[in-house]
Motif scaffolding. Structure first.
Motif, PDB file in Angstrom:
ATOM      1  N   SER A 117     -33.463   7.212  30.104  1.00 26.01           N
ATOM      2  CA  SER A 117     -34.161   5.925  30.109  1.00 26.01           C
ATOM      3  C   SER A 117     -35.562   6.019  30.707  1.00 26.01           C
ATOM      4  CB  SER A 117     -33.341   4.894  30.898  1.00 26.01           C
ATOM      5  OG  SER A 117     -33.139   5.336  32.236  1.00 26.01           O
ATOM      6  N   LEU A 118     -35.825   7.085  31.458  1.00 23.96           N
ATOM      7  CA  LEU A 118     -37.124   7.210  32.123  1.00 23.96           C
ATOM      8  C   LEU A 118     -38.270   7.281  31.124  1.00 23.96           C
ATOM      9  CD1 LEU A 118     -38.836   7.586  34.674  1.00 23.96           C
ATOM     10  CD2 LEU A 118     -38.334  10.041  34.548  1.00 23.96           C
ATOM     11  N   LYS A 119     -38.067   7.936  29.999  1.00 20.52           N
ATOM     12  CA  LYS A 119     -39.151   8.137  29.025  1.00 20.52           C
ATOM     13  C   LYS A 119     -39.641   6.824  28.412  1.00 20.52           C
ATOM     14  CE  LYS A 119     -36.602  10.793  26.497  1.00 20.52           C
ATOM     15  NZ  LYS A 119     -36.140  11.718  25.422  1.00 20.52           N
ATOM     16  N   GLU A 120     -38.856   5.755  28.576  1.00 23.00           N
ATOM     17  CA  GLU A 120     -39.252   4.453  28.044  1.00 23.00           C
ATOM     18  C   GLU A 120     -40.092   3.660  29.041  1.00 23.00           C
ATOM     19  OE1 GLU A 120     -38.525   3.979  24.978  1.00 23.00           O
ATOM     20  OE2 GLU A 120     -37.190   5.729  24.839  1.00 23.00           O
ATOM     21  N   ALA A 139     -41.787  17.536  29.180  1.00 18.50           N
ATOM     22  CA  ALA A 139     -43.142  17.436  28.641  1.00 18.50           C
ATOM     23  C   ALA A 139     -43.567  15.992  28.408  1.00 18.50           C
ATOM     24  CB  ALA A 139     -43.239  18.236  27.338  1.00 18.50           C
ATOM     25  N   TYR A 140     -42.585  15.076  28.268  1.00 18.39           N
ATOM     26  CA  TYR A 140     -42.962  13.684  28.012  1.00 18.39           C
ATOM     27  C   TYR A 140     -43.648  13.024  29.203  1.00 18.39           C
ATOM     28  CZ  TYR A 140     -38.519  12.182  30.291  1.00 18.39           C
ATOM     29  OH  TYR A 140     -37.482  11.958  31.161  1.00 18.39           O
ATOM     30  N   ILE A 141     -43.828  13.764  30.286  1.00 16.50           N
ATOM     31  CA  ILE A 141     -44.583  13.220  31.412  1.00 16.50           C
ATOM     32  C   ILE A 141     -46.006  12.864  30.972  1.00 16.50           C
ATOM     33  CG2 ILE A 141     -45.464  15.435  32.267  1.00 16.50           C
ATOM     34  CD1 ILE A 141     -45.017  14.372  35.113  1.00 16.50           C
ATOM     35  N   ALA A 142     -46.467  13.481  29.886  1.00 20.18           N
ATOM     36  CA  ALA A 142     -47.808  13.198  29.363  1.00 20.18           C
ATOM     37  C   ALA A 142     -47.958  11.746  28.927  1.00 20.18           C
ATOM     38  CB  ALA A 142     -48.114  14.132  28.194  1.00 20.18           C
ATOM     39  N   LEU A 143     -46.841  11.049  28.699  1.00 25.11           N
ATOM     40  CA  LEU A 143     -46.890   9.655  28.266  1.00 25.11           C
ATOM     41  C   LEU A 143     -47.240   8.706  29.403  1.00 25.11           C
ATOM     42  CD1 LEU A 143     -43.633   9.612  26.080  1.00 25.11           C
ATOM     43  CD2 LEU A 143     -45.997   9.859  25.282  1.00 25.11           C
ATOM     44  N   GLU A 163     -48.373  19.880  30.342  1.00 21.10           N
ATOM     45  CA  GLU A 163     -48.773  18.510  30.018  1.00 21.10           C
ATOM     46  C   GLU A 163     -49.220  17.719  31.245  1.00 21.10           C
ATOM     47  OE1 GLU A 163     -46.378  20.049  26.716  1.00 21.10           O
ATOM     48  OE2 GLU A 163     -46.104  20.016  28.897  1.00 21.10           O
ATOM     49  N   ILE A 164     -48.961  18.257  32.428  1.00 23.25           N
ATOM     50  CA  ILE A 164     -49.387  17.562  33.644  1.00 23.25           C
ATOM     51  C   ILE A 164     -50.906  17.394  33.667  1.00 23.25           C
ATOM     52  CG2 ILE A 164     -49.678  19.609  35.117  1.00 23.25           C
ATOM     53  CD1 ILE A 164     -48.340  17.982  37.360  1.00 23.25           C
ATOM     54  N   GLY A 165     -51.601  18.248  32.927  1.00 24.06           N
ATOM     55  CA  GLY A 165     -53.057  18.217  32.920  1.00 24.06           C
ATOM     56  C   GLY A 165     -53.667  16.983  32.287  1.00 24.06           C
ATOM     57  N   VAL A 166     -52.896  16.202  31.553  1.00 28.23           N
ATOM     58  CA  VAL A 166     -53.448  14.999  30.912  1.00 28.23           C
ATOM     59  C   VAL A 166     -53.362  13.772  31.821  1.00 28.23           C
ATOM     60  CG1 VAL A 166     -52.782  15.902  28.669  1.00 28.23           C
ATOM     61  CG2 VAL A 166     -51.277  14.264  29.815  1.00 28.23           C
ATOM     62  N   LEU A 167     -52.788  13.929  33.008  1.00 27.33           N
ATOM     63  CA  LEU A 167     -52.636  12.791  33.927  1.00 27.33           C
ATOM     64  C   LEU A 167     -53.929  12.583  34.702  1.00 27.33           C
ATOM     65  CD1 LEU A 167     -49.026  13.545  35.256  1.00 27.33           C
ATOM     66  CD2 LEU A 167     -49.721  12.115  33.304  1.00 27.33           C
TER      67      LEU A 167
END
Length: 371
Positions: A117-120, A139-143, A163-167
């Motif tokens: 549920s976290l990805k939502e 990888a969905y941490i980029a969202l 993907e942490i680099g897009v934060l």
């Protein structure tokens, strides 16, 4: 020839011994009073309190208040835990409720992966994931483009996703006491990062040069790792105020350490340093320097005579080994807990040192404290 027998008055020996015992008790009493007034005893009490809460299965949220341990909380029985937490939740004001909508919290060793549920919940601004068995961050941490705080301490994380680099909004990253062996170069793209904590990953030996781009960082903790030298990228963090690289494998400091012109606190204890470079004198804002004195063979004579008011603390021994470990041996559950407890204790110990005068070492010209 017979044996020579020396006869003496045993009362003289007894009197001398009783005098020595009395002096010793007076010294212990004064030290106990000093510790009671300092913050050292408080940190020990807090640690015992946390251990008791763990045994009773009480989550961190029940005894943390604004990120600090609140020892005024009554220790709850397991049967009362849910009821008490519900009551506390109903008393929360509207501000807390609104803020909680943007915070995700997760703890407990039964967690081995993040809930689906976290990805939502991409609106979240803070993740607080502590003391779990989670090994990977998806990888969905980029969202999560609004993420500002990423608190991932005391888990089993083996690597961070690129993907942490897009934060771009990320300000705080804490991945202390995990199982990291490397850091992705993409982290250097988090240009607004202000606080970086990588302590206690044990096998971490280097950092990517790309982290040189983190010009807003003011706090870096890379203690309790295996760095053989200070990473070049850290030397290029021009706005750094606090650097803790204690308990590593350092044998010397770079001659250009004065590149860190904004540095105020520099923690170097538990390394293998044999000398300190004179470049330290060119750091105008450096106010606290802590080293371990056992291996030092050369200290710049005027290291503490600069107009900055530098306090130079040379820890002859680890105060934990001589003061606390024999009392906490049975309470510390693991080597990781021991390291973390030592960090908390040293933080309090150094804060206590700041508040009192620093005596000179006998036989040395440098006004350092032999503690």
């Amino acid at each position: 020839m017979g044996h020579q027998v020396i006869i003496f008055d045993i009362s003289v020996v007894r009197g001398f011994w009783e005098t020595q015992v009395k002096k010793y008790k007076e010294i212990r009493k004064k030290e106990k009073e000093r510790l009671a007034q300092s913050s050292l005893e408080k940190i020990k009490q807090e640690w015992d309190f946390v251990l008791e809460c763990r045994k009773k299965g009480i989550p961190q949220s029940a005894y943390l208040k604004n990120g600090f341990i609140d020892t005024t909380v009554k220790i709850l029985d397991k049967t009362e835990k849910k009821t008490q937490l519900c009551k506390k939740s109903t008393l929360s004001d509207e501000t807390d409720k609104e803020r909680s909508k943007f915070i995700f919290q997760l703890s407990g060793e039964h967690w081995t992966e993040l809930p689906d549920s976290l990805k939502e919940q991409t609106h979240l601004k803070e993740w607080h994931i502590c003391k779990t068995q989670i090994q990977t961050i998806p990888a969905y941490i980029a969202l999560f483009q609004e993420l500002k705080v990423l608190e991932l301490s005391n888990n089993q994380i083996t690597h961070l996703p690129v993907e942490i680099g897009v934060l771009k909004q990320l300000k705080e990253l804490n991945v202390s006491f995990n199982n990291l062996k490397s850091i992705p170069p993409e982290l250097g793209n988090c240009e607004n990062l202000e606080k970086l904590d990588l302590a206690g990953n044990i096998e971490l030996t280097e950092l990517p040069f790309e982290l040189s781009n983190l010009k807003q960082v003011t706090f870096v903790d890379v203690s309790t790792n295996k760095f053989p030298t200070i990473p070049i990228c850290i030397l290029r963090m021009s706005n750094l105020h606090w650097l803790d690289i204690s308990n590593n494998k350092l044998k010397d400091l770079p001659q250009d350490i004065d590149r860190l012109s904004e540095l105020q606190t520099f923690l170097l204890q538990k390394n293998k340093l044999t000398y300190l470079p004179r470049a330290l004198l060119n750091m105008p804002k450096l106010s606290l320097l802590v080293v371990s004195g056992d291996d030092l063979v050369e200290i710049p004579t005027d290291v503490c005579e600069s107009p900055t008011g530098l306090k130079f603390i040379s820890l002859k021994d680890n105060p934990l080994e001589t003061f606390l470990y024999h009392d906490t041996e049975d309470n510390v559950e693991s080597e990781r807990d021991r390291e973390q407890f030592e960090k908390e204790f040293m933080k309090s110990y150094i804060a206590d040192i700041r508040g009192r005068d620093v005596p000179s070492i006998s036989g040395h010209h440098s006004p350092a404290a032999q503690l």
